[in-house]
Design a protein around this motif. Structure first.
Motif, PDB file in Angstrom:
ATOM      1  N   ALA A   1      68.004  29.304  12.591  1.00 55.94           N
ATOM      2  CA  ALA A   1      66.548  29.131  12.575  1.00 55.94           C
ATOM      3  C   ALA A   1      65.840  30.218  11.781  1.00 55.94           C
ATOM      4  CB  ALA A   1      66.011  29.095  14.009  1.00 55.94           C
ATOM      5  N   VAL A   2      66.332  31.467  11.877  1.00 50.36           N
ATOM      6  CA  VAL A   2      65.586  32.587  11.283  1.00 50.36           C
ATOM      7  C   VAL A   2      66.440  33.421  10.341  1.00 50.36           C
ATOM      8  CG1 VAL A   2      64.003  32.679  13.238  1.00 50.36           C
ATOM      9  CG2 VAL A   2      66.077  34.091  13.272  1.00 50.36           C
TER      10      VAL A   2
ATOM     11  N   ALA B   1      64.330  27.659  18.212  1.00 55.65           N
ATOM     12  CA  ALA B   1      64.590  29.024  17.746  1.00 55.65           C
ATOM     13  C   ALA B   1      64.530  30.017  18.896  1.00 55.65           C
ATOM     14  CB  ALA B   1      63.572  29.393  16.662  1.00 55.65           C
ATOM     15  N   LEU B   2      63.542  29.849  19.777  1.00 53.62           N
ATOM     16  CA  LEU B   2      63.444  30.767  20.917  1.00 53.62           C
ATOM     17  C   LEU B   2      64.606  30.578  21.884  1.00 53.62           C
ATOM     18  CD1 LEU B   2      59.629  30.891  21.781  1.00 53.62           C
ATOM     19  CD2 LEU B   2      61.115  32.819  21.205  1.00 53.62           C
ATOM     20  N   ALA B   3      65.056  29.340  22.067  1.00 53.10           N
ATOM     21  CA  ALA B   3      66.215  29.097  22.934  1.00 53.10           C
ATOM     22  C   ALA B   3      67.445  29.824  22.375  1.00 53.10           C
ATOM     23  CB  ALA B   3      66.478  27.608  23.057  1.00 53.10           C
ATOM     24  N   ALA B   4      67.637  29.738  21.052  1.00 49.31           N
ATOM     25  CA  ALA B   4      68.777  30.437  20.431  1.00 49.31           C
ATOM     26  C   ALA B   4      68.624  31.943  20.578  1.00 49.31           C
ATOM     27  CB  ALA B   4      68.876  30.045  18.961  1.00 49.31           C
ATOM     28  N   ALA B   5      67.396  32.426  20.415  1.00 56.34           N
ATOM     29  CA  ALA B   5      67.148  33.869  20.569  1.00 56.34           C
ATOM     30  C   ALA B   5      67.447  34.298  22.002  1.00 56.34           C
ATOM     31  CB  ALA B   5      65.702  34.179  20.205  1.00 56.34           C
ATOM     32  N   GLY B   6      66.999  33.495  22.963  1.00 60.26           N
ATOM     33  CA  GLY B   6      67.244  33.840  24.360  1.00 60.26           C
ATOM     34  C   GLY B   6      68.735  33.889  24.682  1.00 60.26           C
ATOM     35  N   ARG B   7      69.469  32.922  24.163  1.00 58.72           N
ATOM     36  CA  ARG B   7      70.922  32.909  24.423  1.00 58.72           C
ATOM     37  C   ARG B   7      71.600  34.120  23.793  1.00 58.72           C
ATOM     38  NH1 ARG B   7      70.118  27.381  22.893  1.00 58.72           N
ATOM     39  NH2 ARG B   7      69.954  26.057  24.749  1.00 58.72           N
TER      40      ARG B   7
ATOM     41  N   ALA C   1      58.607  36.832  14.580  1.00 57.45           N
ATOM     42  CA  ALA C   1      58.565  37.210  15.997  1.00 57.45           C
ATOM     43  C   ALA C   1      59.868  36.836  16.694  1.00 57.45           C
ATOM     44  CB  ALA C   1      57.379  36.535  16.674  1.00 57.45           C
ATOM     45  N   VAL C   2      60.383  35.651  16.380  1.00 55.69           N
ATOM     46  CA  VAL C   2      61.660  35.229  16.975  1.00 55.69           C
ATOM     47  C   VAL C   2      62.777  36.168  16.530  1.00 55.69           C
ATOM     48  CG1 VAL C   2      63.402  33.398  17.044  1.00 55.69           C
ATOM     49  CG2 VAL C   2      60.971  32.820  17.175  1.00 55.69           C
ATOM     50  N   ALA C   3      62.777  36.527  15.237  1.00 55.67           N
ATOM     51  CA  ALA C   3      63.816  37.427  14.725  1.00 55.67           C
ATOM     52  C   ALA C   3      63.758  38.773  15.439  1.00 55.67           C
ATOM     53  CB  ALA C   3      63.645  37.608  13.220  1.00 55.67           C
ATOM     54  N   ARG C   4      62.550  39.235  15.734  1.00 48.57           N
ATOM     55  CA  ARG C   4      62.428  40.522  16.438  1.00 48.57           C
ATOM     56  C   ARG C   4      62.977  40.418  17.861  1.00 48.57           C
ATOM     57  NH1 ARG C   4      60.285  45.426  16.571  1.00 48.57           N
ATOM     58  NH2 ARG C   4      59.499  46.223  18.563  1.00 48.57           N
TER      59      ARG C   4
ATOM     60  N   LEU D   1      61.548  44.410  12.639  1.00 45.08           N
ATOM     61  CA  LEU D   1      62.306  43.281  13.190  1.00 45.08           C
ATOM     62  C   LEU D   1      63.440  43.725  14.109  1.00 45.08           C
ATOM     63  CD1 LEU D   1      62.546  40.945  10.053  1.00 45.08           C
ATOM     64  CD2 LEU D   1      60.829  40.969  11.863  1.00 45.08           C
ATOM     65  N   ASP D   2      63.732  45.017  14.087  1.00 43.24           N
ATOM     66  CA  ASP D   2      64.846  45.541  14.883  1.00 43.24           C
ATOM     67  C   ASP D   2      66.122  44.756  14.583  1.00 43.24           C
ATOM     68  OD1 ASP D   2      66.135  47.183  16.655  1.00 43.24           O
ATOM     69  OD2 ASP D   2      65.665  45.957  18.415  1.00 43.24           O
ATOM     70  N   ALA D   3      66.325  44.502  13.291  1.00 41.26           N
ATOM     71  CA  ALA D   3      67.495  43.728  12.854  1.00 41.26           C
ATOM     72  C   ALA D   3      67.812  44.123  11.411  1.00 41.26           C
ATOM     73  CB  ALA D   3      67.205  42.232  12.930  1.00 41.26           C
ATOM     74  N   PRO D   4      69.065  43.985  11.007  1.00 38.37           N
ATOM     75  CA  PRO D   4      69.388  44.248   9.595  1.00 38.37           C
ATOM     76  C   PRO D   4      68.669  43.253   8.687  1.00 38.37           C
ATOM     77  CG  PRO D   4      71.268  43.292  10.760  1.00 38.37           C
ATOM     78  CD  PRO D   4      70.248  43.610  11.790  1.00 38.37           C
ATOM     79  N   VAL D   5      68.211  43.759   7.537  1.00 36.38           N
ATOM     80  CA  VAL D   5      67.344  42.959   6.671  1.00 36.38           C
ATOM     81  C   VAL D   5      67.766  43.103   5.209  1.00 36.38           C
ATOM     82  CG1 VAL D   5      64.987  42.667   5.807  1.00 36.38           C
ATOM     83  CG2 VAL D   5      65.375  43.125   8.232  1.00 36.38           C
TER      84      VAL D   5
END
Length: 275
Positions: free
Chosen positions: A50-51, A65-71, A238-241, A266-270
């Motif tokens: 998704a992101v 996307a949020l469901a995947a983020a939550g999992r 926001a989802v990526a963060r 994003l607190d993620a590699p970019v």
């Protein structure tokens, strides 16, 4: 992450490739391809579907996307166990439709053969009786009648077998229809549970989503995901963060000046890229 482009090697969690001759789609594809030789990174996780590629105008199913983020964070929806059970049950149902047309054709053909032979036997029996009354030789007609009678017996046997095969095929066809109906019912139930699970994630991640929006640059007001109507890129950021992402996300024309700034937000590699 390690990227080798045009004889240069970039290493780190924040890489700027906006000036390199490599497009965002090419980057995203390479990150998902473990055999890509010019880029090394951990394998993508479900949120990347998704992101993984963030760009203006992108499509985003915020609930999915949020469901995947939550999992990715280890959250488990209350419906998860039932969805897994339904997945197994659906996979175990394989309706096997018989060739009903062939069985019907065989039965009809056998019936026609019997009817034709019965008529021939009746006609030959009449000829035989007439010759006996006329005191004429009957050996040849008797032999003909015996042969027809034998063929009629064989045809009747085939008719019985064909009718039994047809009945079995019809029963199997009904069983297949019942199995398909059962499968469709289970699929409907599973989709309902999936919708409920996505709604659960939407509620569970409402506050993190608002906080993520508030932390991003821009003028989008923090809102829960159920009421979010801002740009899809902002929602995806926001989802990526929120998500736990180990593989870099590819960001095109985002609100960040540098890759380091995007990495921190994003607190993620970019990887920053340009079209």
């Amino acid at each position: 992450m390690r990227v080798r482009v045009a004889g240069e090697e970039r290493v780190g969690q924040a890489v700027d490739l906006r000036s390199a001759a490599v497009g965002p789609s090419q980057l995203s594809t390479a990150l998902a391809d473990p055999s890509a030789e010019w880029i090394d990174a951990p394998a993508p996780t479900p949120p990347h579907d998704a992101v993984g590629l963030l760009q203006p105008g992108m499509e985003l199913d915020l609930r999915t996307a949020l469901a995947a983020a939550g999992r990715s964070l280890g959250l488990v929806a209350p419906q998860a166990a039932e969805i897994t059970r339904l997945d197994r049950e659906i996979a175990s149902i394989e309706p096997n439709s018989p060739d009903l047309r062939a069985a019907r054709h065989r039965a009809a053909e056998a019936g026609a053969d019997v009817a034709a032979l019965e008529e021939q036997v009746a006609r030959t029996s009449g000829r035989l009786a007439a010759r006996r009354e006329a005191d004429l030789p009957t050996e040849a007609v008797q032999a003909k009648l015996d042969d027809l009678t034998r063929k009629l017996t064989e045809a009747e046997t085939e008719q019985i077998a064909a009718q039994e095969a047809l009945e079995q095929a019809e029963a199997a066809a009904q069983a297949a229809r019942d199995a398909r109906a059962r499968r469709l019912s289970l699929v409907d139930r599973r989709e309902n549970r999936r919708r409920e699970a996505r709604a659960w994630f939407l509620d569970a991640l409402a506050e993190p989503f608002e906080r993520a929006l508030a932390s991003l640059p821009g003028d989008v007001a923090p809102t829960p995901p159920v009421g979010f109507d801002g740009p899809t890129l902002t929602g995806a950021l926001a989802v990526a963060r929120i998500a736990d992402l180990s593989t870099p996300v590819v960001l095109v024309d985002g609100p960040f000046q540098t890759a380091v700034e995007a990495r921190a937000a994003l607190d993620a590699p970019v990887v920053l890229a340009s079209v």
